[in-house]
Every structure is written in structure tokens, then in C-alpha cells.
Scaffold this active site. Structure first.
Site, PDB file in Angstrom:
ATOM      1  N   GLY C  11      29.243 103.387  54.821  1.00  0.00           N
ATOM      2  CA  GLY C  11      28.765 102.025  55.052  1.00  0.00           C
ATOM      3  C   GLY C  11      27.625 101.679  54.116  1.00  0.00           C
ATOM      4  O   GLY C  11      26.743 102.500  53.898  1.00  0.00           O
ATOM      5  N   ARG C  72      35.209 104.406  52.300  1.00  0.00           N
ATOM      6  CA  ARG C  72      35.445 105.670  53.003  1.00  0.00           C
ATOM      7  C   ARG C  72      36.755 106.217  52.443  1.00  0.00           C
ATOM      8  O   ARG C  72      37.732 105.481  52.335  1.00  0.00           O
ATOM      9  CB  ARG C  72      35.562 105.434  54.505  1.00  0.00           C
ATOM     10  CG  ARG C  72      34.275 104.897  55.111  1.00  0.00           C
ATOM     11  CD  ARG C  72      34.365 104.682  56.609  1.00  0.00           C
ATOM     12  NE  ARG C  72      33.392 103.682  57.027  1.00  0.00           N
ATOM     13  CZ  ARG C  72      32.113 103.959  57.318  1.00  0.00           C
ATOM     14  NH1 ARG C  72      31.685 105.191  57.274  1.00  0.00           N
ATOM     15  NH2 ARG C  72      31.277 102.997  57.667  1.00  0.00           N
ATOM     16  N   ASP C 103      26.107 110.868  56.863  1.00  0.00           N
ATOM     17  CA  ASP C 103      26.818 112.035  57.396  1.00  0.00           C
ATOM     18  C   ASP C 103      28.093 112.421  56.660  1.00  0.00           C
ATOM     19  O   ASP C 103      28.226 113.533  56.153  1.00  0.00           O
ATOM     20  CB  ASP C 103      27.250 111.684  58.829  1.00  0.00           C
ATOM     21  CG  ASP C 103      26.324 112.275  59.846  1.00  0.00           C
ATOM     22  OD1 ASP C 103      25.112 112.330  59.533  1.00  0.00           O
ATOM     23  OD2 ASP C 103      26.800 112.660  60.923  1.00  0.00           O
ATOM     24  N   THR C 126      21.689 104.621  55.077  1.00  0.00           N
ATOM     25  CA  THR C 126      22.400 104.121  56.258  1.00  0.00           C
ATOM     26  C   THR C 126      21.432 103.314  57.111  1.00  0.00           C
ATOM     27  O   THR C 126      20.272 103.711  57.257  1.00  0.00           O
ATOM     28  CB  THR C 126      23.000 105.255  57.119  1.00  0.00           C
ATOM     29  OG1 THR C 126      23.189 104.771  58.459  1.00  0.00           O
ATOM     30  CG2 THR C 126      22.080 106.454  57.203  1.00  0.00           C
ATOM     31  N   ASP C 128      21.384 103.046  60.181  1.00  0.00           N
ATOM     32  CA  ASP C 128      21.237 103.587  61.536  1.00  0.00           C
ATOM     33  C   ASP C 128      20.037 104.517  61.710  1.00  0.00           C
ATOM     34  O   ASP C 128      19.638 104.792  62.837  1.00  0.00           O
ATOM     35  CB  ASP C 128      22.510 104.334  61.947  1.00  0.00           C
ATOM     36  CG  ASP C 128      23.669 103.388  62.198  1.00  0.00           C
ATOM     37  OD1 ASP C 128      23.426 102.180  62.379  1.00  0.00           O
ATOM     38  OD2 ASP C 128      24.820 103.858  62.224  1.00  0.00           O
ATOM     39  N   ASP C 130      19.894 107.639  61.480  1.00  0.00           N
ATOM     40  CA  ASP C 130      20.293 108.727  62.376  1.00  0.00           C
ATOM     41  C   ASP C 130      20.439 110.065  61.643  1.00  0.00           C
ATOM     42  O   ASP C 130      21.168 110.934  62.091  1.00  0.00           O
ATOM     43  CB  ASP C 130      21.608 108.358  63.081  1.00  0.00           C
ATOM     44  CG  ASP C 130      22.728 108.033  62.099  1.00  0.00           C
ATOM     45  OD1 ASP C 130      22.459 108.005  60.877  1.00  0.00           O
ATOM     46  OD2 ASP C 130      23.857 107.816  62.539  1.00  0.00           O
ATOM     47  N   ARG C 172      25.871 103.261  66.656  1.00  0.00           N
ATOM     48  CA  ARG C 172      26.905 103.887  67.478  1.00  0.00           C
ATOM     49  C   ARG C 172      26.352 105.135  68.169  1.00  0.00           C
ATOM     50  O   ARG C 172      26.611 105.384  69.335  1.00  0.00           O
ATOM     51  CB  ARG C 172      28.098 104.256  66.597  1.00  0.00           C
ATOM     52  CG  ARG C 172      29.438 104.000  67.255  1.00  0.00           C
ATOM     53  CD  ARG C 172      30.559 104.203  66.257  1.00  0.00           C
ATOM     54  NE  ARG C 172      30.593 103.153  65.247  1.00  0.00           N
ATOM     55  CZ  ARG C 172      31.252 102.002  65.400  1.00  0.00           C
ATOM     56  NH1 ARG C 172      31.925 101.754  66.515  1.00  0.00           N
ATOM     57  NH2 ARG C 172      31.240 101.095  64.447  1.00  0.00           N
TER      58      ARG C 172
END
Lengths: 323, 323, 323, 323
Positions: C11, C72, C103, C126, C128, C130, C172
Site C-alpha cells: 500500500g 502487490r 510487512d 505504511t 498504519d 504497525d 486492520r
């Protein structure tokens, strides 16, 4: 401690309202009565003090400026001024203070404690990020983004006309704002008080850029640079390069206002709550700060006297990224 | 007409790229070959001309500045310069021109037509909105919003410190930018070239405000005001009121850049397409404009010589709304 | 190492372009040849690879998205795909890789090294936040500010109509974006995957708010919350409270775009340069990160498998500040 | 007329506060007493009415939402409700009303006048711009710019991943918002209630784009399009083209909030003052509007029943500009 008061002092900074909100809501959560003092130390002297509740701070999180107003106080520098301020606090039964501000604010609080024993915990609010004891001050991230958005706009017109622009950002003693907005704005040169860049250096770098076919350039100058302000530096460079088309923009007070960024709202909330809970836990004459994502308290003395250096990685980056 | 060229000239304005895009895409739609000329008349003289296709203008709609670059040309003011420019156009087989710019741009195009018969249709691109023949020029709405956002930020700090700010916006000959950003920013006073406001008037209005307990004030000054620039006016007012705390901010070149607003993107697209289709339909020496939401063509002569007055409703509003 | 390549994968995130720029300019500074691979691993397999120079990355610092495009890749998950990718790199003589992504990107790089020995250093990109091994990922600060500005707008209309809004933000597996935009937006409740908040809890908190005369409320929901998505939670609460006037807004992909903030531009520049210099210094299979303002390298394995917890101070703040 | 009241009703729109401010300041200027009614017709029925002065509207010019709150009133649709509302106005001695809102608001005012003879002048406040009698409604320009900024962000991620996005903007009965944000956002297709675009058309245009090597596309859908909402249309197109990678974003309520643009602040100020001065000059049951930059009054009846068509030039532009 059952009654405390909060005030803002010195130059205002975006996020001060978020900080006030955290102090007030935190006090209510901990069942302490909370008062607001308007116009900093001036209001303390005049008794411009009012009781605050949860609704006093509704819908202010996103606002620039400070609902408690701010001022620099000459009177508080006098013994008589501080005496009156103490009497006002006595009248209201206020036992402790939260001071949101910078150097001057904490200097005043320090003297006040020595004379009258009123404990104060501070929260660092200044766009300059020049305070020891915290990685970032409230308002800095917003001011950098404001400067950056201005630089982005100027880049548009600089590119269209193949022009060189000198952009002066705030920072009398510190180049934090200049270096971050310079890196973010892709500046070819950043001039800060912490390092020595002469007009001759600027001229050399611009010439090298022309050799590499750079057609426009941005030079960010911290207002406190030892080589002079943006107008003075631009004049020297203009003459040396015989380029009449250079332009100067002084960003000025737009950097003080605006809705705070996410980082500033979170930081201000953490520091407001941290200062409050510190005061309730017996801290005094200390500033709440966040270092490496952890809440720490540093004595006002250290905050005022010690220097926070700019990360040298940042200074090095400007040179590499403008190749 | 089978081959035409487009260029931008004079001060750049947000939306010029949207206008270029509309010209290029419109030409392709009408199956006309389209060329871009870089750096305005200078590039025409030097032959800095290239073939454009649909992808040449991809992803530029939202960008400030101009991908065709802009310049003010001394050489095009000479007979020799125009002769060279004509030869370059001949070389490329270009039969007509789309000029995006202001006063000076259209003056040049007018002379060029008289001498060489090359037809030009113009699109008004200037942040000043000082062109007769269109309600709004490309870039004006963006510049107003940029000025307004700056004023909003300054209002935050003005309120926090109970200060008076003088804010200078662009507009050498026209108060459009000043009046609209002044109304939008809630300014107490707006000083424009079109009306006479003396420093004495300013002082009176500020005093009246204090009587009504106004604590802070914003005064917007167009750079071309006949009373002087913002610094000069502020100096007079400061002395008369003995208020050292007043501040001046000169917004400067940030008003020229930035991503165009929705209104500017739509206007620029309509005017670009309108200029192109005008040229293809035989218009020449005219500027495309939008008046009362309708596309109109006005001769360059009229655009250059006639004045577009400010709506008096707007001037009246400043006074009423600051009570 | 004389030839290296850079690509973006997974992403996209604001700041990826600033990171690419730092890699490219850093490579030139260190006199290493630099190639760009388009569309991540897919482009590596297809040989969509081109030589980059200083101008390749001019004027991209402020742009959202990625000029190298992203994707992706299913094919890279196969042995055949990776074999082809390796052959392409051989063909171009590329000895090392800089991977900007998250990731999945680093998982792929890890396998690729084990099979073919091509060293990769990663930069965390990213929205996120995360990823273990860095305090912040590229794009997170911009995404938080985008979400926050949306929440500020919704707050306007929520207040005007005394309404409850459920706002779903991305995330997510992680509540970082939700918690920071929730604190910044003054949300009454924030629902994140890391903690358990039931619909019953939401109903209780809303009822308590009404008792304190709160008239409008904002509930921020991370898309990956275990209680359901914003629509599902809102449905339960609506029924229980019999309030048909509640609204749901899913912020969606606007959080992925936009011009990066100052913090993201600086972070992306540091990480791009850090990844590059790490690779040149012999690091491999590691991600460059900034922890406590210092550049660190963490093995891909740890980045992928270890969890980065949310600071509990932040979770506690939501409750206190909404009193 | 010595006492009048102002209220906002229906969906809120950015600029309503600027309009309230102009009404209040205008009333003070004309020495008329001014009251505010909270929550529209509901507040009128309940007597939620308060006296306003110049400070009541300080610092609200730049705020989204409405300080007078808004609501849709079921009770005012009943005879009993209107009877109570009339009694409340009598109690306060209010002789005339300024209503800021849309269709429903003016329908109510019309009936109220017929039954009780209370004169009302309206100001058009709705982001949809669907009211006959004015070129633009208060809030429309801000909503377009909000939608546009969201589209710009989505374009970043659409480009990075070569994706097709369907973006749903508000507009149940009108495509104004969709067409302007679509043109500004460079949308390949805009689907509005005023014209018939089938899913088959969409599929054809997308296929043609692929033939011209378009890699990403934006389709803007007005929520009231007769072909369905964005999710439904996207589903049909997805199946037909077998492209699982398409995305849908529904902008939702962010379009209702935010600080008003310059154009909306000026428009709202003019309309507020125009409505007030109209009422004082004997107008009634009319809406103040600006047509071709001139203040006009149109009967509520016409405003409610007549249609304002979209300028066909705009519809034609979408097709030409996406070649």
C-alpha cells in the site's frame, strides 16, 4: 491540594488550548477545583481569575491561540508585582499553579516559588522548540507545517520564474524551525544560529547548483542567524551575483497561529495532564516534558540554562539532499 | 488552422496549469496540433517550443505555478525580438497563439498582430483580478483563500495578545484581493487604491473600536494603497496612538503559489477551452472571459485600457460588519 | 557496491516519494549508480527498471503517492517469479536493493535473500505504523492529520445537529491511527483492536455523557476492531438507544494520499538516507528505523514477527479528556 | 420594525455563521433589536430564544456549523406547533424573521406567513446549490473544495496503484457538487441526476481510456444519480470488466463541515445583510440571492418550485478534458 490555577504566558503557540483543556479535564477527573488566570502574570496580579468547569474547555482543542490570553508582564518582574500576585492567589485559595509557556514564564515561576513558596509545574509552549527537558515543545510541529506550506507555495512561483528565494522563518536563538522546514521544503541551503554559514558559502553553493543546472533555489534563514536577517543576506548575495531577480519573504506571525496538528494536540494533551498530575503528586518548579516518548520532569533551572542541540544528522541531510 | 501554440507570460498564477491542460486537451479533441512555448515571449524568440500531447498535461490540474514557465521579456519589446519570434513561429508552422497572462502579455500580443498578423486569443491569468472583460481572473480565488488562511492564523495570535495587526496583501493597482480577504478575515479596516482612507481615519476607527471594547484588530492593506505600504501606515498609527505592540505582516509571494481552488480550476478550464475554441472559430486579439457565467470575448485593447471597478457593496460591508 | 536499485511495494503512503528522493540523492552523493524499479516486485520480474539521476527526483518531495508506482505481487510468491526477478537484476548488474514498504515487502525480501543472496535494506512505509523496529513509519503522521481534519469537519456538523457520529479510520491490525486521531479530534470513545471495548461499553459512556449534558459525540473506530466495523457497531448502539439520528462515516482511501507533513518528509528523508548508507556499509535483511531519534537497523524477521504496542498513556487519556 | 429574530434550519452548511454575523451586525448598525432562535423551528416552538449583541458573533466568521444549532422540525408541520411558535414570537415581541436554510425551511416560513402574517426573508444555506433564485448557495463553494481535496488525495493512491476509484459526493437532487468537484478533480466521468449516464457508458469510456493508455481513473457519482449509488454502479462495472481492484469512497458528512472558503464568507455576509435590509425595507416571503453579482429577492414559492439547471458548458467539459 484542592484548588489550583492554570495560565498561559509569553508568545502564544498552537496547542496551548489543547493543553489548557487537558489540565482542566484532568483536574475534574481528579476532583480538584480548577481556576483560569487570564493574561498570564498580569492577570494574576490583577486577579483576573475565574472558575473553570468541563464546558469551559469544550470545542477549543482544535483552536490556535489561547482562550486564557497571554502577555509578557513587566510588573511581575518587580517585588511589588509578585506580592500582589501572591495576595490574589491567597484570596482565591489557590495552592498550586500550572504555567504554560517558555523560558521567561519559568524564570518568573522559579523566583515566585523562592519568595512565596507557591509550587508551579510547567508545560513547554513555544513554537521555537528551544527548551531543554523535552524533545518537542507545544506548537513547534504546527509552526513547522505552516512554514512548510508557505515554502511549498513559494516553490511553485520560484520554479515558474527560475528564481532564488530567501525565506525567513522564526527562531531567534534556535534553528529548529528553520532546519525542519528547510528539509521538508527541499531547501538548497538552511542558515541557523547553531552553525556558521557565511554569505560567501551561500554564493558558492548557488554557483555549484547552476553548474548542475538548478534553475531555482530556496534558502531558509532563521531570524536569529548570525550572518544577518534574510533581507541583509539577500542583499549581499544579490550584489555578488548581480542577480536582481532574487526575492525575500518573511513569514512572520502566521507561524504563531492556526489549528494545531495532530502531533501538537496529542503532545499538548499529554503535557497538560502530565503537568497536572505532577503537581498533584508533589512535583514543583519543574517542567513536564516528553523525552523518548516518556513523561519526565526537569527542574526549571535546567530548562532555562541548558541548551538543546540540533541533531547533527539533520544538518548533514540538507547538504546531501540538495545535490 | 492546423497548428497552434500556447504559452504563459507575466507573473504566474495558480490555475495556469489547469488552463494549459484545457487548451491542450481541447486542441486534441478538435484535432489540431498543439505546441507549448516555454518562458513566454522569451522562449518564442529563442524557439524554446515543443510538441504537446495528452500526457504532457497529465496530473498538472492541481499544481500551482506553470509547467511552461513564465518570464517578463525585455527583448519582445524590441522590433528585433518580435522579428525573431515571428521567424520561430514560421519555422514550426504555428498559425495561432493562446496567451495566458495579464496586461503586459496582451499588449505584446496586440503589437505582434499588427506587425505580423499572427492571431492570438488570451486567457486572463493573474492573481490581482484587475482585468476588464472577465468577472474573475485565473488565480484570484486561490490567492484570496491563501491570504485569508494567513489572516485566520494571525487573528489567533492577535486575539491571544490583544494586538493590532497590519497585513499587506498583493494588489499594486487593484484592491480586489484586499477587499475580499478583508471581508473574509473579518478585518476592521481595508485600505485599497480605489478609495481614500487616511491614517487619521484608521486612528479614528481604532479608537471607536476600543470604546466598544474591541481588544484586537486586523487592518488589511493593498500593497498599492496611496497612503503608503503597511509598514509606513503602521508607523504613523503607532506614533499617534503610542502603541508599540502593533505588528506588520507582509504576505508576499505565498499568494502566488499553491494548489488552485475548485473555482480556479473550473474557471481556468473554461477559459482555456474558450480561448482555444475562439481561436479556431476566427477570434483574434481578444481575451476570453466569463461574465455572468457566460463566455465572452473582449478586445485586448479594451481589456488593457478599461477599468474594472470594485463592487461598492463590498466596500460598504467592511464598515457595517465590524461594528 | 556500485549499482543498486530502489522500489516501493504494498500500500502506498505519503512520504514514499521523499524517501525515494533521499535514496537517489544519497546514492549520487556516495557515487553509486542508482536504478528505479516500477510496480514493486512485479516490475522487478518484468524488468521495468530505469536509471535515475538527480533530476529524476526533482519536485517530488511534496507529492503523495509514489512515482515508482506500487503493487502487490502474486508472482513474486512463486519460485519462478523470484527466479525471473533475480535474472533481471543480474542483467542490470544490480548488487543491492532498497525496499520501501511494509510487512509483505520485507517478507519477500527475506526469502529472496535466502534464495539468491541479494542484500536488501528496507525503509518502513505504511500509514498504519504497525511495524516493530521504528517509532513511526513513513506516512503515519500525514494519515493521522488527514483523519483529524476530517473529524474536525464532522465535529462541526455533529455539534450543529447534536448528533452522534461513528467514524471509521484505517488500521486492520493496529489502533495507532485511531487512537491518535481520536485524541486529536476530541473523541469521546476510541475503539481499537488492542483493547476490548464492547458495544455495551459504548452505550454506557454515551449515557453518562448525556447525564453531563454532552449533546454530541464522536466515536472513532479502527477498521480492524474486534467488535465489528463502524456500521455494525453503530447499528447495535442505534437499536439499544433508539436513536435514529446517528451517522457513520468511513474515511477510506483519502487517508492514503495527500502531500506529506513536515514530520513525514523529515522521517522519510532520514530513513531513505539511512537505508542507503546501511546497504553501502554492509547491512542486509534489515529495516532502517528511528527509535528515540536515533537511526537503528532491525532484522526483517523481528520487524515482521514482533508486535509494537500502543503507549498505554494514550489509551488512558481518551477517558480522562472526555469528562 | 424594531425587533427581529434569526435562525438556521435544515442541514447545516459552512458559512451559516458568517451569515448570522452579518444579520446581527447589520441589525445593530440599523438600530434594530436582534434575537437568536436555537434549533430552528423547534426552538421557536419551545421559546429557545435569546438576545444577541455584537459580541455574540465575535470570532465565528471562520467557523463551520452554526452557533444557533439546526434541526428538522416535525412539530412545525402541525398546526399546534406553528401556533405555539407564534405565541413565543409574540411573547418576545418579534416582528420579523430571517431564516437561513433551504427548501424545507422556506416552505415552513411560507405557511407560517399565510397563517400568522409573520414576515420572513430567507438566506439560502445548503451545500447542494439546488435553490432557484441565486447563483450560489452558502456552503456550496466550501463543500466543492472539501470534495476536491479528498479527490486530490485519492488520485495520489489511484495513480500509484493504477486503480479505478468511484467517489460518491453529496447531492440527492442536484449534480452541482459532483460536476464541479469532478471537473476540478480531473475526473474521467461524472454521473449526475440531471443527465443519464448508464453503467454501459461508464464501461465504454473506461475501455477507451485503456486504449489511450490511461492507467487510473476517477469517476465521481452524485448520491442521487438515477443509475444507483457509487457502490451499486461500481459493482456492475467491476463484474463487466472483471477488475477486482476497483475501489469506492463515499465522502459523506465531511462535506458539511469545515471553515468556510473566502467565497462563502463573502457570499454569506452579503446574503445575511441583504436578507436583513430586505426585511427592514418591507420584503417578505422572499429569499435574498445573488444573481450576476447583484442582490435580488425571489419569492419563496419560486425558489421552492423552480429548477436551477446545470450549465451545459460544464457537462461538455468533462468529456473534452479527459481525452
Amino acid at each position: 491540594m484542592k484548588k489550583i490555577a492554570v495560565f498561559t504566558s509569553g508568545g502564544d503557540a498552537p496547542g496551548m488550548n489543547a493543553c489548557i483543556r487537558a489540565v482542566v479535564r484532568g483536574a475534574i477527573y481528579h476532583q480538584v477545583e480548577i481556576y483560569g488566570i487570564r493574561y498570564g502574570y498580569n492577570g494574576m496580579i490583577k486577579g483576573d481569575i475565574y472558575h473553570m468547569n468541563s464546558h469551559s474547555v469544550s470545542n477549543i482543542l482544535q483552536k490556535g491561540g489561547t482562550i486564557l490570553k497571554s502577555a509578557r508582564s513587566q510588573d511581575f518582574r518587580t517585588k511589588e508585582g509578585r506580592q500582589k500576585a501572591y495576595e490574589q492567589l491567597q484570596k482565591f485559595g489557590i495552592e498550586g499553579l500550572i504555567a504554560i509557556g517558555g523560558d521567561g514564564t519559568f524564570t518568573g515561576a522559579n523566583i515566585f516559588y523562592e519568595e512565596y513558596g507557591v509550587p508551579t509545574v510547567g508545560a513547554p509552549g513555544t513554537i521555537d522548540n528551544d527548551l531543554y527537558g523535552t524533545d518537542y515543545t507545544i506548537g513547534f510541529d504546527t509552526a513547522v507545517n505552516t512554514a512548510l506550506q508557505a515554502i511549498d507555495k513559494i516553490r511553485d512561483t520560484a520554479d515558474s520564474h527560475d528564481r532564488i528565494f530567501f525565506i525567513e522563518v522564526m527562531g531567534r536563538d534556535s534553528g529548529y524551525l528553520a532546519i525542519q522546514s528547510g528539509i521538508g521544503g527541499g531547501a538548497e541551503i538552511v542558515m541557523v544560529p547553531e552553525t556558521r554559514t557565511s554569505s560567501a558559502d551561500v554564493i558558492n553553493i548557488l554557483k555549484q547548483g547552476w553548474n548542475r543546472k538548478k534553475t531555482s533555489s530556496i534558502i531558509v534563514v532563521a531570524e536569529g542567524d548570525e550572518e544577518g536577517d534574510a533581507l541583509q543576506i539577500a542583499d549581499k548575495v544579490k550584489q555578488a551575483l548581480n542577480d536582481k531577480d532574487m526575492r525575500v519573504t518573511i513569514l512572520g506571525h502566521i507561524q504563531r497561529g492556526g489549528s494545531p496538528t495532530a502531533a501538537d494536540r496529542t503532545l499538548a494533551s499529554r503535557l497538560g495532564l502530565g503537568a497536572l498530575e505532577g503537581l498533584l503528586n508533589g512535583e514543583k518548579n519543574k517542567m513536564a516534558g516528553i523525552i523518548n516518548d516518556k513523561l519526565v520532569y526537569t527542574s526549571f533551572k535546567e530548562c532555562i540554562t541548558l541548551q538543546k542541540p540540533i541533531n547533527p544528522d539533520l544538518l548533514r541531510m540538507v547538504e546531501i539532499l540538495s545535490v
